[in-house]
Design a protein around this motif. Sequence first.
Motif, PDB file in Angstrom:
ATOM      1  N   TRP A  22      38.804  33.140  41.569  1.00 50.48           N
ATOM      2  CA  TRP A  22      38.251  32.838  40.252  1.00 50.48           C
ATOM      3  C   TRP A  22      39.093  33.492  39.159  1.00 50.48           C
ATOM      4  O   TRP A  22      39.458  32.847  38.181  1.00 50.48           O
ATOM      5  CB  TRP A  22      36.797  33.310  40.172  1.00 50.48           C
ATOM      6  CG  TRP A  22      36.118  32.870  38.916  1.00 50.48           C
ATOM      7  CD1 TRP A  22      35.454  31.697  38.702  1.00 50.48           C
ATOM      8  CD2 TRP A  22      36.058  33.588  37.682  1.00 50.48           C
ATOM      9  NE1 TRP A  22      34.985  31.649  37.412  1.00 50.48           N
ATOM     10  CE2 TRP A  22      35.348  32.793  36.765  1.00 50.48           C
ATOM     11  CE3 TRP A  22      36.545  34.821  37.255  1.00 50.48           C
ATOM     12  CZ2 TRP A  22      35.101  33.200  35.452  1.00 50.48           C
ATOM     13  CZ3 TRP A  22      36.312  35.206  35.952  1.00 50.48           C
ATOM     14  CH2 TRP A  22      35.590  34.405  35.065  1.00 50.48           C
ATOM     15  N   PHE A  23      39.408  34.781  39.332  1.00 50.10           N
ATOM     16  CA  PHE A  23      40.213  35.478  38.333  1.00 50.10           C
ATOM     17  C   PHE A  23      41.639  34.927  38.274  1.00 50.10           C
ATOM     18  O   PHE A  23      42.252  34.891  37.204  1.00 50.10           O
ATOM     19  CB  PHE A  23      40.231  36.988  38.582  1.00 50.10           C
ATOM     20  CG  PHE A  23      39.022  37.684  38.058  1.00 50.10           C
ATOM     21  CD1 PHE A  23      38.896  37.969  36.699  1.00 50.10           C
ATOM     22  CD2 PHE A  23      37.980  38.048  38.897  1.00 50.10           C
ATOM     23  CE1 PHE A  23      37.776  38.592  36.198  1.00 50.10           C
ATOM     24  CE2 PHE A  23      36.846  38.677  38.409  1.00 50.10           C
ATOM     25  CZ  PHE A  23      36.739  38.952  37.052  1.00 50.10           C
ATOM     26  N   THR A  24      42.172  34.492  39.409  1.00 50.17           N
ATOM     27  CA  THR A  24      43.498  33.875  39.410  1.00 50.17           C
ATOM     28  C   THR A  24      43.472  32.598  38.585  1.00 50.17           C
ATOM     29  O   THR A  24      44.362  32.360  37.760  1.00 50.17           O
ATOM     30  CB  THR A  24      43.959  33.579  40.851  1.00 50.17           C
ATOM     31  OG1 THR A  24      44.036  34.826  41.574  1.00 50.17           O
ATOM     32  CG2 THR A  24      45.317  32.897  40.870  1.00 50.17           C
ATOM     33  N   ARG A  25      42.437  31.782  38.788  1.00 54.21           N
ATOM     34  CA  ARG A  25      42.304  30.549  38.000  1.00 54.21           C
ATOM     35  C   ARG A  25      42.163  30.881  36.518  1.00 54.21           C
ATOM     36  O   ARG A  25      42.810  30.258  35.670  1.00 54.21           O
ATOM     37  CB  ARG A  25      41.097  29.747  38.477  1.00 54.21           C
ATOM     38  CG  ARG A  25      40.881  28.470  37.695  1.00 54.21           C
ATOM     39  CD  ARG A  25      39.644  27.708  38.209  1.00 54.21           C
ATOM     40  NE  ARG A  25      39.477  26.468  37.467  1.00 54.21           N
ATOM     41  CZ  ARG A  25      38.806  26.374  36.320  1.00 54.21           C
ATOM     42  NH1 ARG A  25      38.251  27.444  35.778  1.00 54.21           N
ATOM     43  NH2 ARG A  25      38.695  25.209  35.707  1.00 54.21           N
ATOM     44  N   GLU A  26      41.333  31.854  36.186  1.00 55.36           N
ATOM     45  CA  GLU A  26      41.140  32.242  34.789  1.00 55.36           C
ATOM     46  C   GLU A  26      42.450  32.694  34.152  1.00 55.36           C
ATOM     47  O   GLU A  26      42.742  32.345  33.007  1.00 55.36           O
ATOM     48  CB  GLU A  26      40.083  33.340  34.670  1.00 55.36           C
ATOM     49  CG  GLU A  26      38.675  32.845  34.903  1.00 55.36           C
ATOM     50  CD  GLU A  26      38.262  31.768  33.915  1.00 55.36           C
ATOM     51  OE1 GLU A  26      38.315  32.018  32.690  1.00 55.36           O
ATOM     52  OE2 GLU A  26      37.907  30.657  34.362  1.00 55.36           O
ATOM     53  N   ASN A  27      43.243  33.468  34.871  1.00 53.69           N
ATOM     54  CA  ASN A  27      44.528  33.921  34.334  1.00 53.69           C
ATOM     55  C   ASN A  27      45.498  32.764  34.182  1.00 53.69           C
ATOM     56  O   ASN A  27      46.234  32.707  33.195  1.00 53.69           O
ATOM     57  CB  ASN A  27      45.112  35.027  35.221  1.00 53.69           C
ATOM     58  CG  ASN A  27      44.593  36.376  34.824  1.00 53.69           C
ATOM     59  OD1 ASN A  27      45.152  37.015  33.942  1.00 53.69           O
ATOM     60  ND2 ASN A  27      43.505  36.807  35.432  1.00 53.69           N
ATOM     61  N   LEU A  29      44.716  29.683  33.545  1.00 52.56           N
ATOM     62  CA  LEU A  29      44.262  28.925  32.384  1.00 52.56           C
ATOM     63  C   LEU A  29      44.580  29.666  31.088  1.00 52.56           C
ATOM     64  O   LEU A  29      44.956  29.045  30.088  1.00 52.56           O
ATOM     65  CB  LEU A  29      42.766  28.641  32.485  1.00 52.56           C
ATOM     66  CG  LEU A  29      42.342  27.717  33.625  1.00 52.56           C
ATOM     67  CD1 LEU A  29      40.823  27.606  33.685  1.00 52.56           C
ATOM     68  CD2 LEU A  29      42.990  26.349  33.509  1.00 52.56           C
ATOM     69  N   GLU A  30      44.445  30.990  31.105  1.00 50.31           N
ATOM     70  CA  GLU A  30      44.754  31.788  29.908  1.00 50.31           C
ATOM     71  C   GLU A  30      46.248  31.727  29.580  1.00 50.31           C
ATOM     72  O   GLU A  30      46.630  31.620  28.410  1.00 50.31           O
ATOM     73  CB  GLU A  30      44.315  33.236  30.123  1.00 50.31           C
ATOM     74  CG  GLU A  30      44.534  34.114  28.908  1.00 50.31           C
ATOM     75  CD  GLU A  30      44.026  35.528  29.136  1.00 50.31           C
ATOM     76  OE1 GLU A  30      44.747  36.472  28.769  1.00 50.31           O
ATOM     77  OE2 GLU A  30      42.923  35.683  29.688  1.00 50.31           O
ATOM     78  N   TRP A  63      50.951  39.144  37.048  1.00 48.87           N
ATOM     79  CA  TRP A  63      49.532  39.516  37.107  1.00 48.87           C
ATOM     80  C   TRP A  63      49.091  39.719  38.555  1.00 48.87           C
ATOM     81  O   TRP A  63      48.385  40.677  38.858  1.00 48.87           O
ATOM     82  CB  TRP A  63      48.657  38.449  36.429  1.00 48.87           C
ATOM     83  CG  TRP A  63      47.211  38.792  36.540  1.00 48.87           C
ATOM     84  CD1 TRP A  63      46.521  39.683  35.768  1.00 48.87           C
ATOM     85  CD2 TRP A  63      46.282  38.305  37.504  1.00 48.87           C
ATOM     86  NE1 TRP A  63      45.206  39.761  36.199  1.00 48.87           N
ATOM     87  CE2 TRP A  63      45.047  38.924  37.255  1.00 48.87           C
ATOM     88  CE3 TRP A  63      46.380  37.386  38.550  1.00 48.87           C
ATOM     89  CZ2 TRP A  63      43.909  38.667  38.018  1.00 48.87           C
ATOM     90  CZ3 TRP A  63      45.256  37.128  39.311  1.00 48.87           C
ATOM     91  CH2 TRP A  63      44.034  37.766  39.045  1.00 48.87           C
ATOM     92  N   THR A  69      44.122  42.975  39.157  1.00 52.37           N
ATOM     93  CA  THR A  69      43.470  41.993  40.015  1.00 52.37           C
ATOM     94  C   THR A  69      42.223  42.599  40.650  1.00 52.37           C
ATOM     95  O   THR A  69      42.146  43.818  40.841  1.00 52.37           O
ATOM     96  CB  THR A  69      44.411  41.526  41.135  1.00 52.37           C
ATOM     97  OG1 THR A  69      44.768  42.659  41.922  1.00 52.37           O
ATOM     98  CG2 THR A  69      45.648  40.852  40.587  1.00 52.37           C
TER      99      THR A  69
END
Length: 93
Positions: A22-27, A29-30, A63, A69
């Motif tokens: 989830w955090f990988t996807r968010e990063n 997208l950011e 990242w 992470t």
Amino acid sequence: MNVDARLVVWVRGRVQQVGFRWFTRENALEIGGLVGFALNLDDGRVQVVAEGSRDNCHRLLDWLRSDDTPGRVDGVTEIWDTPRGGYEGFAIR
């Protein structure tokens, strides 16, 4: 010149069941301009495939190697290639 690239990454450590995908996807997208996915593998690693500008792929890789992470990253292996296309957005698989 910032050409498009394909980055395939395998992340080792405690990276499943901690929100890592989830955090990988968010990063991704950011950062913007990246398509691909993050996938849990049966051996406990997470595979990340990202396509976009080489600079943005490097930002995502930085990242993934950082202390920001979730969980604990013990190692990151990456392969660079030419984009193959076929992705819409950045998915969690």
